[in-house]
Design a protein around this motif. Sequence first.
Motif, PDB file in Angstrom:
ATOM      1  N   MET A 168       0.845  -1.205   0.000  1.00 35.95           N
ATOM      2  CA  MET A 168       0.000   0.000   0.000  1.00 35.95           C
ATOM      3  C   MET A 168       0.877   1.251   0.000  1.00 35.95           C
ATOM      4  O   MET A 168       1.984   1.232   0.522  1.00 35.95           O
ATOM      5  N   ILE A 169       0.345   2.309  -0.606  1.00 37.62           N
ATOM      6  CA  ILE A 169       1.015   3.615  -0.520  1.00 37.62           C
ATOM      7  C   ILE A 169      -0.015   4.633  -0.056  1.00 37.62           C
ATOM      8  O   ILE A 169      -1.193   4.556  -0.424  1.00 37.62           O
ATOM      9  N   ASN A 199      -0.666  -5.257  -7.439  1.00 36.10           N
ATOM     10  CA  ASN A 199      -0.990  -5.653  -6.058  1.00 36.10           C
ATOM     11  C   ASN A 199      -0.810  -4.537  -5.041  1.00 36.10           C
ATOM     12  O   ASN A 199      -0.920  -4.763  -3.838  1.00 36.10           O
ATOM     13  N   ILE A 200      -0.492  -3.345  -5.528  1.00 39.01           N
ATOM     14  CA  ILE A 200      -0.310  -2.233  -4.583  1.00 39.01           C
ATOM     15  C   ILE A 200      -1.595  -1.403  -4.522  1.00 39.01           C
ATOM     16  O   ILE A 200      -2.143  -0.992  -5.552  1.00 39.01           O
ATOM     17  N   TYR A 201      -2.059  -1.172  -3.303  1.00 38.92           N
ATOM     18  CA  TYR A 201      -3.268  -0.370  -3.073  1.00 38.92           C
ATOM     19  C   TYR A 201      -2.876   1.050  -2.701  1.00 38.92           C
ATOM     20  O   TYR A 201      -1.792   1.291  -2.175  1.00 38.92           O
ATOM     21  N   VAL A 202      -3.789   1.961  -2.967  1.00 44.44           N
ATOM     22  CA  VAL A 202      -3.518   3.378  -2.696  1.00 44.44           C
ATOM     23  C   VAL A 202      -4.539   3.892  -1.701  1.00 44.44           C
ATOM     24  O   VAL A 202      -5.744   3.723  -1.897  1.00 44.44           O
ATOM     25  N   LEU A 203      -4.035   4.493  -0.628  1.00 50.42           N
ATOM     26  CA  LEU A 203      -4.939   5.186   0.277  1.00 50.42           C
ATOM     27  C   LEU A 203      -4.762   6.672   0.001  1.00 50.42           C
ATOM     28  O   LEU A 203      -3.669   7.209   0.172  1.00 50.42           O
ATOM     29  N   THR A 230      -7.975   2.042  -5.214  1.00 50.99           N
ATOM     30  CA  THR A 230      -7.770   3.235  -4.392  1.00 50.99           C
ATOM     31  C   THR A 230      -8.885   3.331  -3.366  1.00 50.99           C
ATOM     32  O   THR A 230     -10.056   3.090  -3.686  1.00 50.99           O
ATOM     33  N   ILE A 231      -8.517   3.702  -2.165  1.00 53.93           N
ATOM     34  CA  ILE A 231      -9.496   3.992  -1.126  1.00 53.93           C
ATOM     35  C   ILE A 231      -9.414   5.492  -0.884  1.00 53.93           C
ATOM     36  O   ILE A 231      -8.354   6.011  -0.511  1.00 53.93           O
ATOM     37  N   GLY A 251     -14.658   6.056   0.341  1.00 51.04           N
ATOM     38  CA  GLY A 251     -15.223   5.493  -0.877  1.00 51.04           C
ATOM     39  C   GLY A 251     -14.204   4.466  -1.347  1.00 51.04           C
ATOM     40  O   GLY A 251     -13.005   4.771  -1.419  1.00 51.04           O
ATOM     41  N   ALA A 252     -14.649   3.226  -1.620  1.00 47.53           N
ATOM     42  CA  ALA A 252     -13.687   2.156  -1.882  1.00 47.53           C
ATOM     43  C   ALA A 252     -14.334   1.069  -2.725  1.00 47.53           C
ATOM     44  O   ALA A 252     -15.568   1.022  -2.848  1.00 47.53           O
ATOM     45  N   PRO A 253     -13.538   0.176  -3.290  1.00 49.71           N
ATOM     46  CA  PRO A 253     -14.132  -1.006  -3.912  1.00 49.71           C
ATOM     47  C   PRO A 253     -15.045  -1.701  -2.902  1.00 49.71           C
ATOM     48  O   PRO A 253     -14.743  -1.713  -1.696  1.00 49.71           O
ATOM     49  N   ASP A 254     -16.149  -2.271  -3.386  1.00 48.04           N
ATOM     50  CA  ASP A 254     -17.167  -2.749  -2.430  1.00 48.04           C
ATOM     51  C   ASP A 254     -16.646  -3.841  -1.483  1.00 48.04           C
ATOM     52  O   ASP A 254     -17.026  -3.889  -0.319  1.00 48.04           O
ATOM     53  N   TRP A 255     -15.717  -4.689  -1.961  1.00 49.97           N
ATOM     54  CA  TRP A 255     -15.217  -5.755  -1.070  1.00 49.97           C
ATOM     55  C   TRP A 255     -14.383  -5.172   0.076  1.00 49.97           C
ATOM     56  O   TRP A 255     -14.367  -5.725   1.174  1.00 49.97           O
TER      57      TRP A 255
END
Length: 395
Positions: A168-169, A199-203, A230-231, A251-255
């Motif tokens: 994550m970043i 595989n990297i998520y963004v906050l 992205t969240i 606001g984020a992907p539903d899962w």
Amino acid sequence: MNNQLSDRINSLPISETLAMAAKARELKAQGKDIISLSLGEPDFNTPDFIKEAAIQAIHDNYSTYSPVDGYLDLKEAICRKFKRDNNLVYQPNQVVVSTGAKQSIANIAMVLLNPGDEVLLPAPYWVSYSAISILVEATYKEIPSTIETDFKITPEQLEAAITPKTKMIFFNSPNNPSGTVYSEAEYRALAKVLEKYPNIYVLSDEIYEHINYGEPIFSFAAIENMYDRTITVNGVAKAFAMTGWRIGYIGAPDWIAKACNKVQGQITSGANSIAQRATIAALNAPVSKIQYMVDEFKKRRDMVLELLGAIDGFKLNIPGGAFYVFPDISAFFGKEIKGHKIETADNFSMFLLEEANIATVTGDAFGAPNCIRISYAASEDQLREAIKRIKDALS
Ligand code: GLU
């Protein structure tokens, strides 16, 4: 008695922003004439139309548990806000309301990070990003920047920092503590690097979006192929002068939203019901209703930059948003002033507290050891007096 606390809590640093604010309060209670420029908290009252919505909610008996992820009509208001201000399309099942953006961030860390995962923190970064990463037993890596580049990282730096463990970043624009605002082009250049690492998520923490003195801010999730990982984190504390009401949201992907709902269901239930009702009024109002605060912050920013800029040794950038200046004060390192040895930003911040009665926050807490953070969410008179005292203490 031996220390019985968990390793997790023993390794957790305290929040330096809150600690400095508490110290300033304590000294004030002892009768010291402290001016606290430590906490990032608007000095305005919550607007009346929001207070009235809360009072109405009390009369309407909103006194029971809300749904864990927030009232449906609040989540709908959040979706409209995302579309209106950020050009982001979220459905209510992608939204989770929490007890402040800080809880939103903690939820995300809990649901996405495993022990040993790596989090990238473009520095300077807000104190709790690193602390929350520690709490979930992830590790974090700073990507440094300096005042010379307006505290921005480059795509090359990002690429070099990524390892197979990176999960994550955190992005935060406008940034706390530097006030830096990333442009759409700059965000797109960083996204180009991330494209290669699915595989990297963004906050993306956008809590200061409205305290912004230029173009409307660009939301990272608005980059087409970043939306799904992205969240977007936001809340009402800063823009609506509602820090104590404790309402944040994502606001984020539903899962991911579903997982946050699950974690929240076990640790806090829903956020405060009255504050949620008041937030509907805040988010439904046109943004122009809060412009008077933004205008005032801009006036203060300009004044603070001018006055601090006249003090030798303070190197400044022009923050595009938030309500902090983040001067590089490393020119004072190695000096002895009024019996205080200044070797670090921490020393400098303590020197200002002891010799000038001014509370600031050391840049060490934000991964920027050459700087200190000064919040200008204070009255013009207080700011003038504070900077005069700083100048006197240094002369
Ligand atoms: N976010 C604000 C600050 O940085 C409030 C304190 C905190 O939560 O850290 O000062």
